[in-house]
Scaffold this motif. Structure first.
Motif, PDB file in Angstrom:
ATOM      1  N   MET A 134      45.756  -9.596  37.047  1.00 56.45           N
ATOM      2  CA  MET A 134      46.767 -10.325  36.284  1.00 56.45           C
ATOM      3  C   MET A 134      46.102 -11.378  35.413  1.00 56.45           C
ATOM      4  O   MET A 134      45.058 -11.931  35.740  1.00 56.45           O
ATOM      5  N   HIS A 135      46.737 -11.655  34.297  1.00 57.77           N
ATOM      6  CA  HIS A 135      46.197 -12.673  33.394  1.00 57.77           C
ATOM      7  C   HIS A 135      46.416 -14.062  33.967  1.00 57.77           C
ATOM      8  O   HIS A 135      47.453 -14.366  34.517  1.00 57.77           O
ATOM      9  N   GLN A 136      45.383 -14.872  33.863  1.00 54.51           N
ATOM     10  CA  GLN A 136      45.488 -16.248  34.311  1.00 54.51           C
ATOM     11  C   GLN A 136      45.556 -17.150  33.088  1.00 54.51           C
ATOM     12  O   GLN A 136      44.839 -16.962  32.123  1.00 54.51           O
ATOM     13  N   SER A 137      46.437 -18.132  33.138  1.00 57.45           N
ATOM     14  CA  SER A 137      46.581 -19.050  32.022  1.00 57.45           C
ATOM     15  C   SER A 137      45.303 -19.851  31.857  1.00 57.45           C
ATOM     16  O   SER A 137      44.597 -20.131  32.820  1.00 57.45           O
ATOM     17  N   PRO A 138      44.962 -20.225  30.622  1.00 56.22           N
ATOM     18  CA  PRO A 138      43.761 -21.032  30.406  1.00 56.22           C
ATOM     19  C   PRO A 138      43.911 -22.376  31.086  1.00 56.22           C
ATOM     20  O   PRO A 138      45.018 -22.836  31.342  1.00 56.22           O
ATOM     21  N   PRO A 139      42.809 -23.012  31.428  1.00 50.59           N
ATOM     22  CA  PRO A 139      42.891 -24.306  32.112  1.00 50.59           C
ATOM     23  C   PRO A 139      43.627 -25.326  31.261  1.00 50.59           C
ATOM     24  O   PRO A 139      43.556 -25.320  30.043  1.00 50.59           O
ATOM     25  N   SER A 140      44.362 -26.214  31.915  1.00 56.31           N
ATOM     26  CA  SER A 140      45.134 -27.219  31.187  1.00 56.31           C
ATOM     27  C   SER A 140      44.215 -28.189  30.451  1.00 56.31           C
ATOM     28  O   SER A 140      44.589 -28.746  29.426  1.00 56.31           O
ATOM     29  N   MET A 141      43.014 -28.399  30.998  1.00 59.43           N
ATOM     30  CA  MET A 141      42.046 -29.283  30.368  1.00 59.43           C
ATOM     31  C   MET A 141      40.874 -28.443  29.866  1.00 59.43           C
ATOM     32  O   MET A 141      40.165 -27.821  30.647  1.00 59.43           O
TER      33      MET A 141
ATOM     34  N   ARG B 185      38.121 -16.721  16.703  1.00 61.28           N
ATOM     35  CA  ARG B 185      38.663 -15.545  16.025  1.00 61.28           C
ATOM     36  C   ARG B 185      37.903 -14.295  16.466  1.00 61.28           C
ATOM     37  O   ARG B 185      36.674 -14.274  16.450  1.00 61.28           O
ATOM     38  N   VAL B 186      38.657 -13.257  16.837  1.00 61.21           N
ATOM     39  CA  VAL B 186      38.049 -12.069  17.426  1.00 61.21           C
ATOM     40  C   VAL B 186      38.415 -10.817  16.635  1.00 61.21           C
ATOM     41  O   VAL B 186      39.574 -10.619  16.244  1.00 61.21           O
ATOM     42  N   LEU B 187      37.414  -9.961  16.429  1.00 60.29           N
ATOM     43  CA  LEU B 187      37.617  -8.633  15.842  1.00 60.29           C
ATOM     44  C   LEU B 187      37.383  -7.617  16.947  1.00 60.29           C
ATOM     45  O   LEU B 187      36.348  -7.660  17.627  1.00 60.29           O
ATOM     46  N   LEU B 188      38.309  -6.705  17.133  1.00 58.87           N
ATOM     47  CA  LEU B 188      38.240  -5.720  18.220  1.00 58.87           C
ATOM     48  C   LEU B 188      38.087  -4.310  17.642  1.00 58.87           C
ATOM     49  O   LEU B 188      38.902  -3.884  16.817  1.00 58.87           O
TER      50      LEU B 188
ATOM     51  N   LEU C  44      43.674 -11.221  24.872  1.00 59.23           N
ATOM     52  CA  LEU C  44      43.232 -12.193  23.873  1.00 59.23           C
ATOM     53  C   LEU C  44      44.398 -13.008  23.330  1.00 59.23           C
ATOM     54  O   LEU C  44      44.288 -14.215  23.123  1.00 59.23           O
ATOM     55  N   MET C  45      45.525 -12.349  23.107  1.00 54.67           N
ATOM     56  CA  MET C  45      46.685 -13.039  22.556  1.00 54.67           C
ATOM     57  C   MET C  45      47.355 -13.942  23.589  1.00 54.67           C
ATOM     58  O   MET C  45      48.032 -14.905  23.225  1.00 54.67           O
ATOM     59  N   ASN C  46      47.166 -13.635  24.877  1.00 62.13           N
ATOM     60  CA  ASN C  46      47.758 -14.454  25.933  1.00 62.13           C
ATOM     61  C   ASN C  46      46.985 -15.748  26.177  1.00 62.13           C
ATOM     62  O   ASN C  46      47.479 -16.646  26.854  1.00 62.13           O
ATOM     63  N   ASP C  47      45.772 -15.817  25.654  1.00 61.06           N
ATOM     64  CA  ASP C  47      44.962 -17.028  25.811  1.00 61.06           C
ATOM     65  C   ASP C  47      44.969 -17.772  24.477  1.00 61.06           C
ATOM     66  O   ASP C  47      44.513 -17.255  23.462  1.00 61.06           O
ATOM     67  N   LYS C  48      45.492 -18.983  24.475  1.00 66.15           N
ATOM     68  CA  LYS C  48      45.643 -19.763  23.247  1.00 66.15           C
ATOM     69  C   LYS C  48      44.303 -20.136  22.620  1.00 66.15           C
ATOM     70  O   LYS C  48      44.258 -20.546  21.463  1.00 66.15           O
ATOM     71  N   ARG C  49      43.222 -19.994  23.373  1.00 64.39           N
ATOM     72  CA  ARG C  49      41.908 -20.369  22.847  1.00 64.39           C
ATOM     73  C   ARG C  49      41.248 -19.247  22.048  1.00 64.39           C
ATOM     74  O   ARG C  49      40.199 -19.455  21.434  1.00 64.39           O
ATOM     75  N   THR C  50      41.840 -18.062  22.082  1.00 66.81           N
ATOM     76  CA  THR C  50      41.319 -16.925  21.337  1.00 66.81           C
ATOM     77  C   THR C  50      42.411 -16.336  20.449  1.00 66.81           C
ATOM     78  O   THR C  50      43.594 -16.349  20.809  1.00 66.81           O
ATOM     79  N   MET C  51      42.011 -15.807  19.301  1.00 70.87           N
ATOM     80  CA  MET C  51      42.974 -15.239  18.364  1.00 70.87           C
ATOM     81  C   MET C  51      42.446 -13.912  17.814  1.00 70.87           C
ATOM     82  O   MET C  51      41.341 -13.855  17.259  1.00 70.87           O
ATOM     83  N   LEU C  52      43.205 -12.864  17.992  1.00 66.98           N
ATOM     84  CA  LEU C  52      42.834 -11.547  17.479  1.00 66.98           C
ATOM     85  C   LEU C  52      43.171 -11.483  15.996  1.00 66.98           C
ATOM     86  O   LEU C  52      44.326 -11.600  15.604  1.00 66.98           O
TER      87      LEU C  52
ATOM     88  N   TYR D  74      38.180 -10.777  29.233  1.00 65.79           N
ATOM     89  CA  TYR D  74      37.766 -10.674  27.830  1.00 65.79           C
ATOM     90  C   TYR D  74      37.821 -12.020  27.109  1.00 65.79           C
ATOM     91  O   TYR D  74      36.876 -12.367  26.384  1.00 65.79           O
ATOM     92  N   PRO D  75      38.883 -12.806  27.269  1.00 67.29           N
ATOM     93  CA  PRO D  75      38.864 -14.136  26.646  1.00 67.29           C
ATOM     94  C   PRO D  75      37.704 -14.987  27.151  1.00 67.29           C
ATOM     95  O   PRO D  75      37.068 -15.704  26.383  1.00 67.29           O
ATOM     96  N   GLN D  76      37.419 -14.904  28.446  1.00 67.67           N
ATOM     97  CA  GLN D  76      36.319 -15.676  29.016  1.00 67.67           C
ATOM     98  C   GLN D  76      35.000 -15.263  28.375  1.00 67.67           C
ATOM     99  O   GLN D  76      34.171 -16.116  28.021  1.00 67.67           O
ATOM    100  N   ALA D  77      34.790 -13.959  28.218  1.00 68.45           N
ATOM    101  CA  ALA D  77      33.555 -13.474  27.604  1.00 68.45           C
ATOM    102  C   ALA D  77      33.435 -13.965  26.165  1.00 68.45           C
ATOM    103  O   ALA D  77      32.353 -14.394  25.728  1.00 68.45           O
ATOM    104  N   VAL D  78      34.524 -13.910  25.430  1.00 69.58           N
ATOM    105  CA  VAL D  78      34.533 -14.367  24.037  1.00 69.58           C
ATOM    106  C   VAL D  78      34.182 -15.842  23.967  1.00 69.58           C
ATOM    107  O   VAL D  78      33.367 -16.272  23.142  1.00 69.58           O
ATOM    108  N   LEU D  79      34.796 -16.649  24.821  1.00 68.90           N
ATOM    109  CA  LEU D  79      34.548 -18.089  24.814  1.00 68.90           C
ATOM    110  C   LEU D  79      33.110 -18.412  25.218  1.00 68.90           C
ATOM    111  O   LEU D  79      32.502 -19.345  24.700  1.00 68.90           O
ATOM    112  N   GLU D  80      32.557 -17.627  26.130  1.00 70.95           N
ATOM    113  CA  GLU D  80      31.179 -17.864  26.564  1.00 70.95           C
ATOM    114  C   GLU D  80      30.205 -17.680  25.405  1.00 70.95           C
ATOM    115  O   GLU D  80      29.348 -18.534  25.166  1.00 70.95           O
TER     116      GLU D  80
END
Length: 245
Positions: A1-8, A22-25, A40-48, A130-136
């Protein structure tokens, strides 16, 4: 299941709510594209910002979209992801690439890193990450599985052994030159490089060494300059071959 990004989310990291990564898939599997796109769209820190399903479409997407990280399948219907990494690096050298594949072949992984990739993910092992990998990778890290990192280090050790034996008895002139060489890696830089080789992100390295992430990234930039490389994977490989750690 998707986990929401940390509040901080630290404001010194890339991927803020007002300026997501910004991500290209690029993947020829429509179901996999849907899964990754939703994460990716569920995590506000990443944008497809764009999608493609082939090498031909991928080239157009790379040219037409502004992006920070490219997630690309290794095996596409009309070619492979390697060609797209090379193309991306030629026209968008600042962008990062992560290979996504159903197989984890060491030679393919090394080739991807040599071309400039910053990550290699197994599709079946990284659901929800996937969002975690992108952010890393967007923050200067590398995203690979711990088992893969261990295998690559073992390969580096194997290659480094003959080189270490060959250099076991340097001449007096070589020794003096090495000691006075301003480009020699410092002990701290070697520590950082060891942690990079183990798959740690800049944030994790900072925590382990009790320094700031900005300092870690400065060390990494200095390592690149001294070793004359452009990616973390290249730095790890060259340092291992030279027996620097």
């Amino acid at each position: 299941m998707h986990q929401s990004p940390p509040s901080m989310w630290p404001d010194f990291l890339v991927g803020q709510l007002d300026k997501p990564v910004r991500v290209l898939l690029i993947d020829d599997d429509s179901h996999m594209r849907l899964v990754i796109a939703q994460e990716l769209m569920n995590d506000k820190r990443t944008m497809l910002v764009g999608q493609a399903s082939s090498v031909r479409e991928g080239r157009k997407a790379i040219k037409n979209h502004d992006f920070d990280v490219m997630l690309v399948d290794l095996n596409l219907g009309d070619g492979d992801g390697f060609a797209l990494i090379e193309y991306m690096k030629s026209i968008r050298p600042q962008a990062q690439a992560i290979i996504i594949s159903v197989m984890e072949n060491d030679d393919q992984v090394l080739h991807a890193f040599e071309l400039g990739a910053s990550g290699y993910l197994l599709k079946n092992s990284w659901f929800g990450n996937y969002p975690q990998a992108v952010l890393e990778v967007a923050n200067g890290g590398a995203s690979i599985t711990p088992s893969l990192a261990r295998r690559l280090l073992q390969r580096f050790d194997t290659h480094a052994a003959p080189a270490a034996r060959a250099d076991a008895a340097p001449s007096v002139h070589e020794h003096e030159h090495a000691e006075s060489d301003p480009d020699r890696l410092s002990q701290r830089e070697k520590e950082v490089l060891r942690l990079v080789a183990s798959g740690y992100t800049s944030v994790e390295i900072a925590s382990r060494l009790s320094i700031s992430s900005l300092t870690v990234n400065t060390h990494i930039k200095n390592i690149y300059r001294k070793l004359q490389v452009h990616t973390r994977a290249q730095a790890v490989r060259l340092a291992s071959l030279r027996g620097l750690f």
